[in-house]
Design a protein around this motif. Sequence first.
Motif, short mmCIF file in Angstrom:
data_model
loop_
_atom_site.label_atom_id
_atom_site.label_comp_id
_atom_site.label_asym_id
_atom_site.label_seq_id
_atom_site.Cartn_x
_atom_site.Cartn_y
_atom_site.Cartn_z
N VAL A 13 0.81 -1.21 0.00
CA VAL A 13 0.00 0.00 0.00
C VAL A 13 0.85 1.27 0.00
CG1 VAL A 13 -1.78 1.30 1.23
CG2 VAL A 13 -1.97 -1.17 1.03
N HIS A 14 1.91 1.32 0.78
CA HIS A 14 2.70 2.56 0.85
C HIS A 14 3.62 2.76 -0.36
CE1 HIS A 14 5.41 -0.37 2.77
NE2 HIS A 14 6.37 0.38 2.28
N SER A 15 3.69 1.75 -1.28
CA SER A 15 4.55 1.86 -2.46
C SER A 15 3.79 1.60 -3.76
CB SER A 15 5.69 0.84 -2.37
OG SER A 15 6.49 1.09 -1.25
N THR A 16 2.47 1.73 -3.72
CA THR A 16 1.65 1.36 -4.89
C THR A 16 2.07 2.10 -6.15
OG1 THR A 16 -0.20 0.89 -3.43
CG2 THR A 16 -0.72 1.20 -5.73
N LYS A 17 2.22 3.41 -6.09
CA LYS A 17 2.56 4.17 -7.29
C LYS A 17 3.90 3.73 -7.87
CE LYS A 17 3.32 8.82 -9.14
NZ LYS A 17 4.20 8.31 -10.14
N ALA A 18 4.90 3.58 -7.05
CA ALA A 18 6.22 3.18 -7.53
C ALA A 18 6.18 1.80 -8.17
CB ALA A 18 7.23 3.20 -6.38
N ILE A 19 5.45 0.88 -7.55
CA ILE A 19 5.33 -0.48 -8.09
C ILE A 19 4.66 -0.44 -9.46
CG2 ILE A 19 4.20 -2.72 -7.78
CD1 ILE A 19 4.56 -2.24 -4.71
N ASP A 21 4.33 2.14 -11.50
CA ASP A 21 5.19 2.85 -12.46
C ASP A 21 6.24 1.91 -13.05
OD1 ASP A 21 3.86 5.26 -12.19
OD2 ASP A 21 5.37 6.16 -10.86
N ASN A 22 6.83 1.07 -12.22
CA ASN A 22 7.84 0.12 -12.71
C ASN A 22 7.23 -0.86 -13.71
OD1 ASN A 22 10.03 1.15 -11.31
ND2 ASN A 22 9.64 -0.12 -9.51
N GLU A 26 7.79 -1.37 -18.06
CA GLU A 26 8.04 -2.66 -18.72
C GLU A 26 6.94 -3.03 -19.71
OE1 GLU A 26 8.66 -5.56 -15.64
OE2 GLU A 26 10.36 -4.47 -14.80
N GLY A 27 6.00 -2.10 -19.94
CA GLY A 27 4.96 -2.33 -20.93
C GLY A 27 3.67 -2.95 -20.39
N TRP A 28 3.58 -3.11 -19.07
CA TRP A 28 2.38 -3.69 -18.47
C TRP A 28 1.31 -2.63 -18.31
CZ3 TRP A 28 1.91 -8.77 -18.22
CH2 TRP A 28 3.07 -9.56 -18.17
N GLU A 29 0.06 -3.00 -18.59
CA GLU A 29 -1.10 -2.13 -18.41
C GLU A 29 -1.95 -2.68 -17.27
OE1 GLU A 29 -5.14 -0.81 -20.83
OE2 GLU A 29 -3.52 -1.76 -21.92
#
Length: 52
Positions: A13-19, A21-22, A26-29
């Motif tokens: 939860v505290h790293s949702t945006k960073a995860i 974004d990564n 890599e091309g994941w939607e």
Amino acid sequence: MTQWEYLTAPLIVHSTKAILDNFGEEGWELVQVVPGPGGNGLVAYLKRPKQG
């Protein structure tokens, strides 16, 4: 016709945006986010076109 590959990933939860974004780099939607098993955390469902 486009073929897809799929990925499920736990989200902290505290790293949702960073995860997310990564994965995006890599091309994941992102398709959907749902509660994790037993209501613990979140799980992201992602897709991207298969490389042929």
